[in-house]
Structure formats: C-alpha cells, structure tokens
Design a protein around this motif. Structure first.
Motif, PDB file in Angstrom:
ATOM      1  N   LEU A  71     160.057 -31.924  94.056  1.00 12.98           N
ATOM      2  CA  LEU A  71     159.260 -32.323  92.896  1.00 12.98           C
ATOM      3  C   LEU A  71     159.322 -33.836  92.684  1.00 12.98           C
ATOM      4  N   ALA A  72     160.536 -34.386  92.805  1.00 12.22           N
ATOM      5  CA  ALA A  72     160.718 -35.814  92.571  1.00 12.22           C
ATOM      6  C   ALA A  72     159.962 -36.660  93.584  1.00 12.22           C
ATOM      7  N   LEU A  73     159.901 -36.195  94.823  1.00  7.95           N
ATOM      8  CA  LEU A  73     159.333 -37.005  95.894  1.00  7.95           C
ATOM      9  C   LEU A  73     157.853 -36.734  96.138  1.00  7.95           C
ATOM     10  N   GLN A  74     157.226 -35.985  95.246  1.00 10.10           N
ATOM     11  CA  GLN A  74     155.781 -35.784  95.361  1.00 10.10           C
ATOM     12  C   GLN A  74     155.025 -37.115  95.279  1.00 10.10           C
ATOM     13  N   SER A  75     155.640 -38.096  94.639  1.00 10.11           N
ATOM     14  CA  SER A  75     154.981 -39.392  94.469  1.00 10.11           C
ATOM     15  C   SER A  75     155.190 -40.321  95.663  1.00 10.11           C
TER      16      SER A  75
END
Length: 265
Positions: A71-75
């Motif tokens: 989730l955190a690295l979706q960006s």
C-alpha cells in the motif's frame, strides 16, 4: 554517459513493522547518492519483509507487513515489495536473501538482453557492465555486525565484499566509526557507500507502534493507506506488542546451532 554506468538494484531487508515514510525515504536518498557517483544507474528497489520466524517481540504477521508495504509503495514507480523472504518457514540469513535476489536480477539481465546487451536492453555488450545488487540499510545496521553471535564472519564478508552496502545515516549515528572499527568493513570500505540525511527525520517503526498502542496520531509518519489498514485490522495493540515476548531472536538461535569448524577444515 549513463550507458556506461553499472545498473544497480537496491535491496532493503527488515521487519517493516510497520513500514514508515522514513523507510521509503531511504530509497530516494540512496538513489540520488549512487547517481551522483557517476558510476551507477539505479534501475530498481526491493523491500523484503522478514518472515514470522524472526521472533522479534511485537512482530505482526508477515501477511500484514507485506500488505502495508505494498500500500505504501503504490506511489513509487521503481520500488517494489517482494514476498519471497516473508514466506519462508524459518528466518532467512540476509546473505541468502541477497543471493536469491541477485540471481533474479541476473536472470532478468540475461532474458532482456539475450546475453547481447545490458540490463536496459542496450545492444553493445562491451559497454554493458553486469548489474549489481547492494543492501540498503540505516546507519544503525552497521553496528549489528558487532553483536556477538548475530552474524557469521563469512556472511559479513560476502554481504560487504561480494555485494556491498548503501548506508543512510540519521541522527547522531556515525557509520564511519563502525567501518573504522571493523577489520572486515574497513577492508571493503570501497564497497560501502555512506549517505548523509541532512533533513533530520527520527521516525522509527518502534515509535509508531508505541503511539498506536497509546491511541495517539501517527498521521504524516506513515502513509494514510497504511494507517487505514492498521485501524481496519486492529494492529499494534498492547496484546500484539507482547507477541514473542521472551523469545530469543532466531538469528541468535540459528547461529548457535552452526557447527564449529576445526582448524583443519
């Protein structure tokens, strides 16, 4: 020219319990630094959460830590999460994880070039150095090499000598001293890249968990998507912090079980 640079993949191993903005910031700092050397072109980053077998107190299930990291690295358009280490039934030595990922990097290199070009598909093999994998870590990681029975000497030699480290310092930590005080690290100092974080950020997963247990806000310390996931699954409570309490870390147990080599070996 960029085509002459060594393709480099950065690998971060750890608990990620939970992943924080600071964890992700390490990748950005490391990439900038390695590009500034003029020698490397960072082509990817990997987050590898440790398995449940690690035995650290307060470690929530790997499935949650992996999900939060994703989730955190979706960006991010260059850092990904790999589940291989987290799915192992036992704790995996860092050097073993590095061997696994380096094998995948080499396979990707071979498949993309047909052994006729570089990692990015450029055609001239004479101008195409083999890709490298380096371990990305915080400066405090270097001090773990000094903890008795935590590391095997040959593993330290391989991690630092064969692969290499990119260490990002924060706070008052002095990674240069750790390198100076270790014969092994000093011998391979040319393969250890020390990155200074000038924008102070003392965020730690430990402090995030403490705040969550106490019902305090962690907004802007971790991504909103991770914060929502934590609340949705009721993670990081007083009960979860007692998990593995009194358990000896698996690396210490596993190291103690290694056969002692005789002088004749």
């Amino acid at each position: 020219m960029a085509t002459h640079r060594v393709p480099l993949v950065l690998l971060a191993c750890g608990s990620f319990n939970p992943i924080t903005n600071q964890h992700m910031r390490l990748f950005e700092l490391a990439r900038d630094h390695m590009h500034s050397t003029g020698q490397y072109q960072v082509v990817g980053g990997i987050v590898s959460p440790v398995s449940d077998g690690y035995g650290k107190q307060g470690l929530v299930l790997a499935q949650h830590r992996v999900a939060m990291a994703k989730l955190a690295l979706q960006s991010s358009n260059w850092v990904t999460v790999d589940e291989w280490e987290s799915q192992q039934p036992d704790w995996t030595e860092t050097v073993v994880t590095m061997r696994y990922h380096y094998g995948r990097v080499l396979n990707k290199y071979k498949c993309s070039t047909g052994m006729q070009g570089d990692f990015n598909g450029n055609a001239n093999p004479l101008l195409s150095p083999r890709p490298q994998l380096k371990l990305l870590c915080g400066a405090d990681f270097l001090d773990t090499f000094k903890i008795p029975d935590l590391w095997r000497d040959d593993h330290v030699e391989e991690v630092v000598g064969r692969f290499g480290l990119v260490s990002v310092s924060r706070g008052g930590l002095q990674p240069e001293r750790a390198v100076h005080e270790s014969d092994t690290l000093s011998r391979h100092s040319q393969n250890i890249f020390l990155v200074r974080e000038w924008v102070r950020n003392e965020t730690s997963a430990t402090e995030v968990r403490r705040a969550l247990r106490r019902g305090h806000s962690v907004k802007y310390l971790i991504p909103d998507s991770v914060m929502d996931y934590i609340h949705q699954h009721n993670l990081y409570t007083e009960d979860s912090e007692r998990k593995n309490q009194g358990t000896v870390l698996r690396p210490l147990v596993k190291q103690a079980q290694q056969p002692v080599k005789s002088l004749d070996d």
